[in-house]
Design an enzyme around this catalytic site. Structure first.
Site, PDB file in Angstrom:
ATOM      1  N   HIS A 129     -28.274  23.277 -54.241  1.00 19.28           N
ATOM      2  CA  HIS A 129     -27.391  24.072 -53.852  1.00 19.28           C
ATOM      3  C   HIS A 129     -26.841  23.508 -52.488  1.00 19.28           C
ATOM      4  CE1 HIS A 129     -25.255  27.535 -51.892  1.00 19.28           C
ATOM      5  NE2 HIS A 129     -24.966  27.760 -52.936  1.00 19.28           N
ATOM      6  N   ASP A 130     -27.710  23.133 -51.552  1.00 15.87           N
ATOM      7  CA  ASP A 130     -27.466  22.726 -50.561  1.00 15.87           C
ATOM      8  C   ASP A 130     -27.536  21.160 -50.208  1.00 15.87           C
ATOM      9  OD1 ASP A 130     -27.059  25.383 -49.325  1.00 15.87           O
ATOM     10  OD2 ASP A 130     -29.138  25.671 -49.095  1.00 15.87           O
TER      11      ASP A 130
END
Length: 263
Positions: free
Chosen positions: A32-33
């Site tokens: 996600h990051d």
């Protein structure tokens, strides 16, 4: 649809959030990051247009990882309410698809229903003859920049995805002679305000295309199918660059085989 709703063209952030929520607690959550390609992309809810209660829409999610798609399907089955901003959907059916451009000799057309994001790094602008006060930021591709930077950036981006999702011993798109696509038909280019994170909105310049292909060999087939699985261009986790086959002809066939179209 659970209620009447106007179609929201700025669906990207909300839909992305719902899909990432489906991946919470899985081995894919850590992406996600990260700055690397996330390994999935998705269509718009299609066909676009204002909706009445009971209307049906379709959403396609693509990934080179069957396990990722299984996690998403399992979560949507357990929690079928799919609220995309002010568009209140309810998931009725889930099905698996296996898109494939076809064996060598096959030809067809791929369309980019959600629009493609291509940006030119500042250190390559002079090489492409791109003039203008763009500062130190990457420059969104526009038709007046010619096709060369668009094609080069598409291949460079797909190379990055190949390096992440394909076995190391297999050649990537830039290792092979010949174009990724045989023809590029620009449908339109437009600017779109996009929420990239909560409270931060940027304007993206995106383009929609019809891309013609003829499969040269098994490696080229694999590269094109990777584009179907991961999307082309940038910001695929926001849904940009999602592509689908709109027609296909196998070797020896005269008639086109219609595929799922989405926009």
């Amino acid at each position: 649809m659970r209620a009447d709703a106007a179609y929201d063209n700025a669906y990207h952030h909300k839909l992305r959030g719902r899909l990432w929520r489906a991946l919470e607690g899985t081995e894919f959550e850590e992406r996600h990051d990260g700055n690397d390609p996330p390994g999935f992309t998705y269509s718009n809810p299609f066909p676009p247009g204002d909706m009445e209660e009971g209307d049906e829409r379709t959403l396609l999610v693509a990934s080179p990882h069957e396990e990722l798609l299984t996690h998403v399907a399992r979560d949507l089955r357990a929690e079928p309410e799919l609220n995309v901003g002010e568009m209140p959907y309810h998931v009725e059916n889930l099905s698996a698809l296996a898109p494939d451009v076809g064996e060598p000799g096959s030809s067809g057309t791929i369309e980019t229903g959600t629009g493609v994001v291509v940006r030119i790094p500042p250190w390559r602008r002079e090489e492409y003859g791109i003039e203008g006060d763009y500062g130190d930021n990457a420059t969104f591709w526009r038709p007046e920049m010619t096709m060369e930077p668009f094609r080069n950036q598409l291949v460079a981006n797909l190379d990055k995805k190949h390096g992440r999702f394909a076995p190391d011993h297999l050649p990537g798109p830039s290792d092979r002679d010949g174009e990724l696509f045989d023809s590029y038909e620009l449908i339109k280019t437009f600017a779109l305000p996009v929420t990239v994170t909560e409270g931060e909105e940027l304007t993206y310049v995106v383009s929609k295309w019809r891309l013609g292909y003829r499969v040269r060999d098994d490696h080229h087939r694999r590269h094109l199918n990777l584009a179907l699985d991961c999307g082309i261009g940038e910001r695929n986790s926001l849904g940009f660059g999602f592509v689908n086959i709109t027609d296909r002809t196998r070797p020896g066939e005269n008639e086109l085989e219609d595929q799922d179209a989405f926009a």
